[in-house]
Design an enzyme around this catalytic site. Structure first.
Site, PDB file in Angstrom:
ATOM      1  N   ARG A  22       0.855  -1.192   0.000  1.00 30.70           N
ATOM      2  CA  ARG A  22       0.000   0.000   0.000  1.00 30.70           C
ATOM      3  C   ARG A  22       0.897   1.250   0.000  1.00 30.70           C
ATOM      4  O   ARG A  22       2.126   1.152   0.021  1.00 30.70           O
ATOM      5  CB  ARG A  22      -0.895   0.012   1.242  1.00 30.70           C
ATOM      6  CG  ARG A  22      -0.132   0.309   2.524  1.00 30.70           C
ATOM      7  CD  ARG A  22      -1.036   0.386   3.743  1.00 30.70           C
ATOM      8  NE  ARG A  22      -0.296   0.929   4.870  1.00 30.70           N
ATOM      9  CZ  ARG A  22      -0.690   0.864   6.134  1.00 30.70           C
ATOM     10  NH1 ARG A  22      -1.825   0.255   6.423  1.00 30.70           N
ATOM     11  NH2 ARG A  22       0.030   1.400   7.095  1.00 30.70           N
ATOM     12  N   ASP A  43       5.879  -7.774   1.432  1.00 26.57           N
ATOM     13  CA  ASP A  43       5.252  -7.052   2.551  1.00 26.57           C
ATOM     14  C   ASP A  43       4.852  -8.071   3.620  1.00 26.57           C
ATOM     15  O   ASP A  43       4.793  -9.276   3.371  1.00 26.57           O
ATOM     16  CB  ASP A  43       3.998  -6.310   2.041  1.00 26.57           C
ATOM     17  CG  ASP A  43       3.673  -5.046   2.858  1.00 26.57           C
ATOM     18  OD1 ASP A  43       3.856  -3.940   2.320  1.00 26.57           O
ATOM     19  OD2 ASP A  43       3.232  -5.171   4.024  1.00 26.57           O
ATOM     20  N   TYR A 165      12.165   8.437  14.874  1.00 25.60           N
ATOM     21  CA  TYR A 165      11.983   8.161  13.440  1.00 25.60           C
ATOM     22  C   TYR A 165      13.053   8.879  12.617  1.00 25.60           C
ATOM     23  O   TYR A 165      13.673   8.286  11.730  1.00 25.60           O
ATOM     24  CB  TYR A 165      10.582   8.613  13.029  1.00 25.60           C
ATOM     25  CG  TYR A 165      10.275   8.511  11.549  1.00 25.60           C
ATOM     26  CD1 TYR A 165       9.944   7.289  10.964  1.00 25.60           C
ATOM     27  CD2 TYR A 165      10.296   9.642  10.729  1.00 25.60           C
ATOM     28  CE1 TYR A 165       9.645   7.201   9.609  1.00 25.60           C
ATOM     29  CE2 TYR A 165      10.003   9.566   9.382  1.00 25.60           C
ATOM     30  CZ  TYR A 165       9.675   8.349   8.823  1.00 25.60           C
ATOM     31  OH  TYR A 165       9.373   8.263   7.480  1.00 25.60           O
ATOM     32  N   LYS A 169      15.916   7.455   9.961  1.00 30.22           N
ATOM     33  CA  LYS A 169      16.008   7.835   8.550  1.00 30.22           C
ATOM     34  C   LYS A 169      17.371   8.462   8.245  1.00 30.22           C
ATOM     35  O   LYS A 169      17.884   8.328   7.131  1.00 30.22           O
ATOM     36  CB  LYS A 169      14.849   8.760   8.177  1.00 30.22           C
ATOM     37  CG  LYS A 169      13.491   8.034   8.195  1.00 30.22           C
ATOM     38  CD  LYS A 169      13.455   6.851   7.223  1.00 30.22           C
ATOM     39  CE  LYS A 169      12.078   6.221   7.095  1.00 30.22           C
ATOM     40  NZ  LYS A 169      12.009   5.188   6.047  1.00 30.22           N
TER      41      LYS A 169
HETATM   42  N1  LIG Z   1       4.040   9.077   3.893  1.00 24.95           N
HETATM   43  C1  LIG Z   1       4.958   9.966   4.162  1.00 24.95           C
HETATM   44  O1  LIG Z   1       4.661  11.141   4.405  1.00 24.95           O
HETATM   45  C2  LIG Z   1       6.411   9.594   4.144  1.00 24.95           C
HETATM   46  C3  LIG Z   1       7.349  10.646   4.168  1.00 24.95           C
HETATM   47  C4  LIG Z   1       8.715  10.323   4.154  1.00 24.95           C
HETATM   48  C5  LIG Z   1       9.109   8.997   4.125  1.00 24.95           C
HETATM   49  N2  LIG Z   1       8.170   8.011   4.105  1.00 24.95           N
HETATM   50  C6  LIG Z   1       8.653   6.635   4.072  1.00 24.95           C
HETATM   51  O2  LIG Z   1       8.113   6.004   2.932  1.00 24.95           O
HETATM   52  C7  LIG Z   1       7.953   4.600   3.188  1.00 24.95           C
HETATM   53  C8  LIG Z   1       6.526   4.200   2.869  1.00 24.95           C
HETATM   54  O3  LIG Z   1       5.659   4.961   3.673  1.00 24.95           O
HETATM   55  P1  LIG Z   1       4.062   4.976   3.492  1.00 24.95           P
HETATM   56  O4  LIG Z   1       3.620   6.340   3.770  1.00 24.95           O
HETATM   57  O5  LIG Z   1       3.701   4.312   2.218  1.00 24.95           O
HETATM   58  O6  LIG Z   1       3.660   4.051   4.749  1.00 24.95           O
HETATM   59  P2  LIG Z   1       2.457   3.010   4.925  1.00 24.95           P
HETATM   60  O7  LIG Z   1       2.368   2.753   6.384  1.00 24.95           O
HETATM   61  O8  LIG Z   1       1.245   3.497   4.207  1.00 24.95           O
HETATM   62  O9  LIG Z   1       2.989   1.702   4.179  1.00 24.95           O
HETATM   63  C9  LIG Z   1       4.109   1.012   4.663  1.00 24.95           C
HETATM   64  C10 LIG Z   1       4.102  -0.401   4.126  1.00 24.95           C
HETATM   65  O10 LIG Z   1       5.226  -1.079   4.703  1.00 24.95           O
HETATM   66  C11 LIG Z   1       4.814  -2.348   5.184  1.00 24.95           C
HETATM   67  N3  LIG Z   1       5.673  -2.801   6.286  1.00 24.95           N
HETATM   68  C12 LIG Z   1       5.742  -2.313   7.551  1.00 24.95           C
HETATM   69  N4  LIG Z   1       6.611  -3.040   8.279  1.00 24.95           N
HETATM   70  C13 LIG Z   1       7.114  -3.994   7.455  1.00 24.95           C
HETATM   71  C14 LIG Z   1       8.066  -5.038   7.607  1.00 24.95           C
HETATM   72  N5  LIG Z   1       8.658  -5.284   8.801  1.00 24.95           N
HETATM   73  N6  LIG Z   1       8.357  -5.825   6.541  1.00 24.95           N
HETATM   74  C15 LIG Z   1       7.750  -5.614   5.350  1.00 24.95           C
HETATM   75  N7  LIG Z   1       6.836  -4.655   5.135  1.00 24.95           N
HETATM   76  C16 LIG Z   1       6.530  -3.845   6.173  1.00 24.95           C
HETATM   77  C17 LIG Z   1       3.376  -2.116   5.626  1.00 24.95           C
HETATM   78  O11 LIG Z   1       2.640  -3.331   5.741  1.00 24.95           O
HETATM   79  C18 LIG Z   1       2.851  -1.193   4.530  1.00 24.95           C
HETATM   80  O12 LIG Z   1       2.376  -1.923   3.419  1.00 24.95           O
HETATM   81  C19 LIG Z   1       8.368   4.397   4.652  1.00 24.95           C
HETATM   82  O13 LIG Z   1       9.703   3.973   4.703  1.00 24.95           O
HETATM   83  C20 LIG Z   1       8.227   5.789   5.228  1.00 24.95           C
HETATM   84  O14 LIG Z   1       9.024   5.952   6.372  1.00 24.95           O
HETATM   85  C21 LIG Z   1       6.839   8.293   4.116  1.00 24.95           C
END
Ligand SMILES: NC(=O)c1ccc[n+]([C@@H]2O[C@H](COP(=O)([O-])OP(=O)(O)OC[C@H]3O[C@@H](n4cnc5c(N)ncnc54)[C@H](O)[C@@H]3O)[C@@H](O)[C@H]2O)c1
Length: 271
Positions: A22, A43, A165, A169
């Site tokens: 997702r 995932d 967090y 990162k």
């Molecule tokens: N959304 C934001 O604003 C944002 C900003 C900067 C960085 N990020 C980074 O982008 C990446 C994706 O974020 P997102 O917003 O899509 O988050 P999200 O929570 O919507 O999706 C994260 C996905 O990672 C999977 N996941 C979690 N733990 C796991 C594990 N141990 N093994 C395998 N899969 C695992 C979850 O099941 C989920 O499908 C992350 O690394 C997040 O830190 C997000």
């Protein structure tokens, strides 16, 4: 270079996207297949991951799902083997899986920090390890390739409530540089880069906005989002496609001389 000599094409490439069930990862998987790659979504959420892969397959792409908890070294072995077996190789790894647990420094919860270290840092490090083993000359994929790590704008700014967090990162950023150096010096043929996404309203992004309100840092979610937009020169939140398109670029031959970088995709928030 790919067959049609278009350096932006991913035709024939095989990619593994962690956390691809997702959010940003699902968007990255969709963009990679749109540019010609075959994709393995990895995932812990098999329900969502299978549905995401099925949606891409229904649209004509090669997209599969594999169960993978990125913190589990042995699980990486089998996920990589299954990817190479099913897709016929491995050229691109997107280390996207991550978690974000908020809290003010004055209340920092050691279990939350350990959990984020495990998923965000250990998970990314293991991904690099297994990608190198698979892609380097003589490895079971053996054609070189690239790794794209998903860090965050949080590695470049000081945003209240995400101390733990942000630390994880920043660690992803450093892992990227050392991995790129080792790969180059040791002839693995694998480029390693990371991206710093700005705030995107995925489930994770919106939870941050509501957590900020709960922690008393903004009166409501609208004000929390407006505060981020205010800090962003391009004047809006990020979109999944903003992140996915840059991942396509970094995965392609257009980025063939790019390694060891951290690329902000944040509308200028972290400048
Ligand atoms: N959304 C934001 O604003 C944002 C900003 C900067 C960085 N990020 C980074 O982008 C990446 C994706 O974020 P997102 O917003 O899509 O988050 P999200 O929570 O919507 O999706 C994260 C996905 O990672 C999977 N996941 C979690 N733990 C796991 C594990 N141990 N093994 C395998 N899969 C695992 C979850 O099941 C989920 O499908 C992350 O690394 C997040 O830190 C997000």
């Amino acid at each position: 270079m790919t067959d049609n000599a278009d350096p932006f094409s991913l035709s024939g490439r095989k990619a593994l996207v962690t956390g691809g069930a997702r959010g940003l990862g699902a968007g990255m998987a969709a963009a990679l297949v749109r540019h010609g790659a075959a994709v393995m979504i990895a995932d812990i959420r098999a329900d969502l991951g299978k549905a995401t892969a099925a949606e891409l397959s229904a649209a004509g792409a090669t997209a599969e799902f594999v169960d993978l908890d990125v913190t589990n070294d042995a699980a990486w072995d089998s996920a990589i083997a299954q990817t190479i077996d099913t897709l016929g190789g491995l050229d691109v790894l997107v280390n996207n899986a991550g978690i974000e647990l908020t809290g003010l420094m004055i209340n920092i919860d050691p279990d939350d920090v350990r959990r984020m270290m495990d998923v965000n840092v250990v998970g990314t490090a293991l991904g690099i390890k297994h990608a190198f083993r698979a892609m380097r000359p003589g490895g079971p994929a053996g054609q070189g390739g690239c790794v794209i790590n998903v860090a965050s704008v949080a590695a470049t700014i000081a945003f209240p409530s995400i101390g733990g967090y942000s630390a994880t990162k920043s660690a992803v950023d450093r892992l990227t540089r050392v991995a790129a150096m080792e790969s180059g010096k040791l002839g693995y043929g694998v480029r390693v880069n990371c991206i710093y996404p700005g705030l995107v309203p995925t489930e994770m992004g919106m939870k941050l906005a509501s957590d900020i309100v709960e922690l008393g840092l903004a009166p409501d979610v609208g004000a929390a989002v407006a505060g981020v937009v205010e800090q962003t020169p391009l004047g809006r939140l990020g979109e999944t496609a903003d992140m996915a398109d840059v991942v396509v670029f970094l995965a392609s031959d257009a980025a063939r001389f790019v390694t060891g970088i951290g690329l902000p995709i944040d509308g200028g928030m972290g400048m």
